[in-house]
Scaffold this motif. Structure first.
Motif, PDB file in Angstrom:
ATOM      1  N   LEU A  25       0.846  -1.201   0.000  1.00 38.29           N
ATOM      2  CA  LEU A  25       0.000   0.000   0.000  1.00 38.29           C
ATOM      3  C   LEU A  25       0.877   1.246   0.000  1.00 38.29           C
ATOM      4  O   LEU A  25       1.846   1.324   0.752  1.00 38.29           O
ATOM      5  CB  LEU A  25      -0.891   0.048   1.238  1.00 38.29           C
ATOM      6  CG  LEU A  25      -2.120  -0.825   1.280  1.00 38.29           C
ATOM      7  CD1 LEU A  25      -2.786  -0.730   2.649  1.00 38.29           C
ATOM      8  CD2 LEU A  25      -3.108  -0.442   0.207  1.00 38.29           C
ATOM      9  N   ARG A  26       0.477   2.192  -0.827  1.00 34.78           N
ATOM     10  CA  ARG A  26       1.091   3.524  -0.834  1.00 34.78           C
ATOM     11  C   ARG A  26      -0.021   4.553  -0.851  1.00 34.78           C
ATOM     12  O   ARG A  26      -0.942   4.461  -1.647  1.00 34.78           O
ATOM     13  CB  ARG A  26       1.940   3.720  -2.086  1.00 34.78           C
ATOM     14  CG  ARG A  26       3.315   3.226  -1.960  1.00 34.78           C
ATOM     15  CD  ARG A  26       4.199   3.809  -3.066  1.00 34.78           C
ATOM     16  NE  ARG A  26       5.460   3.113  -3.004  1.00 34.78           N
ATOM     17  CZ  ARG A  26       5.894   2.281  -3.918  1.00 34.78           C
ATOM     18  NH1 ARG A  26       5.211   2.079  -5.008  1.00 34.78           N
ATOM     19  NH2 ARG A  26       7.035   1.666  -3.753  1.00 34.78           N
ATOM     20  N   CYS A  27       0.099   5.531   0.028  1.00 35.46           N
ATOM     21  CA  CYS A  27      -0.885   6.614   0.052  1.00 35.46           C
ATOM     22  C   CYS A  27      -0.180   7.836   0.613  1.00 35.46           C
ATOM     23  O   CYS A  27       0.200   7.841   1.788  1.00 35.46           O
ATOM     24  CB  CYS A  27      -2.087   6.233   0.909  1.00 35.46           C
ATOM     25  SG  CYS A  27      -3.355   7.514   0.946  1.00 35.46           S
ATOM     26  N   GLY A  28      -0.005   8.845  -0.218  1.00 36.08           N
ATOM     27  CA  GLY A  28       0.726  10.025   0.229  1.00 36.08           C
ATOM     28  C   GLY A  28       2.123   9.616   0.644  1.00 36.08           C
ATOM     29  O   GLY A  28       2.838   8.956  -0.100  1.00 36.08           O
ATOM     30  N   GLY A  29       2.496   9.948   1.850  1.00 31.34           N
ATOM     31  CA  GLY A  29       3.811   9.587   2.353  1.00 31.34           C
ATOM     32  C   GLY A  29       3.859   8.258   3.076  1.00 31.34           C
ATOM     33  O   GLY A  29       4.884   7.877   3.629  1.00 31.34           O
ATOM     34  N   VAL A  30       2.751   7.536   3.091  1.00 27.62           N
ATOM     35  CA  VAL A  30       2.680   6.255   3.803  1.00 27.62           C
ATOM     36  C   VAL A  30       2.931   5.101   2.839  1.00 27.62           C
ATOM     37  O   VAL A  30       2.300   5.018   1.790  1.00 27.62           O
ATOM     38  CB  VAL A  30       1.295   6.063   4.476  1.00 27.62           C
ATOM     39  CG1 VAL A  30       1.182   4.703   5.123  1.00 27.62           C
ATOM     40  CG2 VAL A  30       1.036   7.171   5.479  1.00 27.62           C
ATOM     41  N   THR A  31       3.887   4.244   3.191  1.00 23.77           N
ATOM     42  CA  THR A  31       4.160   3.031   2.430  1.00 23.77           C
ATOM     43  C   THR A  31       4.157   1.873   3.413  1.00 23.77           C
ATOM     44  O   THR A  31       4.843   1.916   4.434  1.00 23.77           O
ATOM     45  CB  THR A  31       5.528   3.111   1.726  1.00 23.77           C
ATOM     46  OG1 THR A  31       5.523   4.227   0.843  1.00 23.77           O
ATOM     47  CG2 THR A  31       5.823   1.844   0.941  1.00 23.77           C
ATOM     48  N   LEU A  32       3.366   0.846   3.130  1.00 20.49           N
ATOM     49  CA  LEU A  32       3.286  -0.331   3.996  1.00 20.49           C
ATOM     50  C   LEU A  32       3.655  -1.574   3.205  1.00 20.49           C
ATOM     51  O   LEU A  32       3.189  -1.762   2.083  1.00 20.49           O
ATOM     52  CB  LEU A  32       1.879  -0.494   4.556  1.00 20.49           C
ATOM     53  CG  LEU A  32       1.365   0.588   5.489  1.00 20.49           C
ATOM     54  CD1 LEU A  32      -0.099   0.333   5.829  1.00 20.49           C
ATOM     55  CD2 LEU A  32       2.193   0.656   6.748  1.00 20.49           C
ATOM     56  N   THR A  33       4.469  -2.437   3.823  1.00 16.90           N
ATOM     57  CA  THR A  33       4.764  -3.729   3.212  1.00 16.90           C
ATOM     58  C   THR A  33       3.572  -4.657   3.419  1.00 16.90           C
ATOM     59  O   THR A  33       2.683  -4.380   4.241  1.00 16.90           O
ATOM     60  CB  THR A  33       6.011  -4.376   3.843  1.00 16.90           C
ATOM     61  OG1 THR A  33       5.714  -4.699   5.212  1.00 16.90           O
ATOM     62  CG2 THR A  33       7.242  -3.474   3.752  1.00 16.90           C
ATOM     63  N   ALA A  34       3.593  -5.760   2.707  1.00 21.61           N
ATOM     64  CA  ALA A  34       2.527  -6.749   2.875  1.00 21.61           C
ATOM     65  C   ALA A  34       2.488  -7.246   4.314  1.00 21.61           C
ATOM     66  O   ALA A  34       1.406  -7.413   4.889  1.00 21.61           O
ATOM     67  CB  ALA A  34       2.731  -7.904   1.896  1.00 21.61           C
ATOM     68  N   GLN A  35       3.657  -7.454   4.940  1.00 28.92           N
ATOM     69  CA  GLN A  35       3.691  -7.924   6.325  1.00 28.92           C
ATOM     70  C   GLN A  35       3.115  -6.886   7.274  1.00 28.92           C
ATOM     71  O   GLN A  35       2.371  -7.224   8.198  1.00 28.92           O
ATOM     72  CB  GLN A  35       5.115  -8.283   6.758  1.00 28.92           C
ATOM     73  CG  GLN A  35       5.175  -8.929   8.132  1.00 28.92           C
ATOM     74  CD  GLN A  35       4.408 -10.240   8.181  1.00 28.92           C
ATOM     75  OE1 GLN A  35       4.665 -11.143   7.380  1.00 28.92           O
ATOM     76  NE2 GLN A  35       3.462 -10.368   9.096  1.00 28.92           N
ATOM     77  N   GLU A  36       3.423  -5.610   7.061  1.00 27.19           N
ATOM     78  CA  GLU A  36       2.853  -4.564   7.908  1.00 27.19           C
ATOM     79  C   GLU A  36       1.333  -4.510   7.759  1.00 27.19           C
ATOM     80  O   GLU A  36       0.621  -4.286   8.747  1.00 27.19           O
ATOM     81  CB  GLU A  36       3.478  -3.210   7.562  1.00 27.19           C
ATOM     82  CG  GLU A  36       4.925  -3.082   8.010  1.00 27.19           C
ATOM     83  CD  GLU A  36       5.602  -1.846   7.470  1.00 27.19           C
ATOM     84  OE1 GLU A  36       6.449  -1.293   8.205  1.00 27.19           O
ATOM     85  OE2 GLU A  36       5.304  -1.426   6.329  1.00 27.19           O
ATOM     86  N   CYS A  37       0.842  -4.740   6.545  1.00 22.94           N
ATOM     87  CA  CYS A  37      -0.616  -4.788   6.337  1.00 22.94           C
ATOM     88  C   CYS A  37      -1.233  -5.961   7.081  1.00 22.94           C
ATOM     89  O   CYS A  37      -2.252  -5.807   7.756  1.00 22.94           O
ATOM     90  CB  CYS A  37      -0.942  -4.877   4.846  1.00 22.94           C
ATOM     91  SG  CYS A  37      -0.590  -3.367   3.923  1.00 22.94           S
TER      92      CYS A  37
END
Length: 174
Positions: A25-37
């Motif tokens: 996931l990417r939204c604005g300045g936020v990037t999450l890995t699959a594990q973080e999700c």
């Protein structure tokens, strides 16, 4: 082709688990890995489960079009809950009517984006549980709608966690 009987939630979570280090996931300045999700979905699901939510309960999410809103939807659906995600900038009376129509058992909201909307819904549905999305705050302090003394937090910094336990005998308990 998807297996018969598989839910979209299960398919999404399985897809995330296949490559946990990739950006999911990417939204604005936020990037999450699959594990973080995955960690966030399981953490949110545990918070909802501990509050007694399960199959058939209604969850209204007021969080805008954000990664957190998507992840809490997956968490609630994983437990078998119905989810309503109205546009949180709508008139308060419309949000209250939609939340009542959806038979809301729990309200999940982002206090930074949707505080006033959440206050209107929480006032109108005093029996609904209230959950705040946002980073963990020392001492658990949280701005709560409708003068409530506490709102449970179901989003915090990514950390390792295990899959949720199911409520109401809807599936395996881990």
């Amino acid at each position: 082709m998807a297996e018969a009987g598989r839910t979209y939630t299960g398919l999404v979570l399985d897809g995330l688990a296949r490559d946990p280090e990739r950006v999911a996931l990417r939204c604005g300045g936020v990037t999450l890995t699959a594990q973080e999700c995955l960690d966030a979905v399981y953490r949110m699901a545990r918070a909802l489960d501990r509050a007694g939510l399960g199959r058939g309960d209604g969850v209204t999410v007021l969080a805008g079009n954000t990664p957190e809103a998507l992840l809490v939807r997956l968490a609630a659906n994983q437990l078998g809950c119905r989810v309503a995600m109205p546009h949180s900038d709508g008139p308060a009376a419309d949000l209250v009517a939609l939340a009542a129509f959806a038979e809301t058992t729990a309200l999940v909201y982002d206090p930074l984006r949707c505080g006033p909307s959440a206050e209107a819904v929480a006032r109108a549905l005093p029996a609904a549980g209230v959950f705040a999305l946002g980073p963990a705050v020392p001492g658990g302090a949280r701005r709560c709608p409708a003068g409530r003394t506490s709102a449970r937090t179901c989003w915090s910094s990514p950390r390792a966690c295990s899959p949720p336990r199911w409520s109401r005998a809807t599936g395996p308990r881990t």
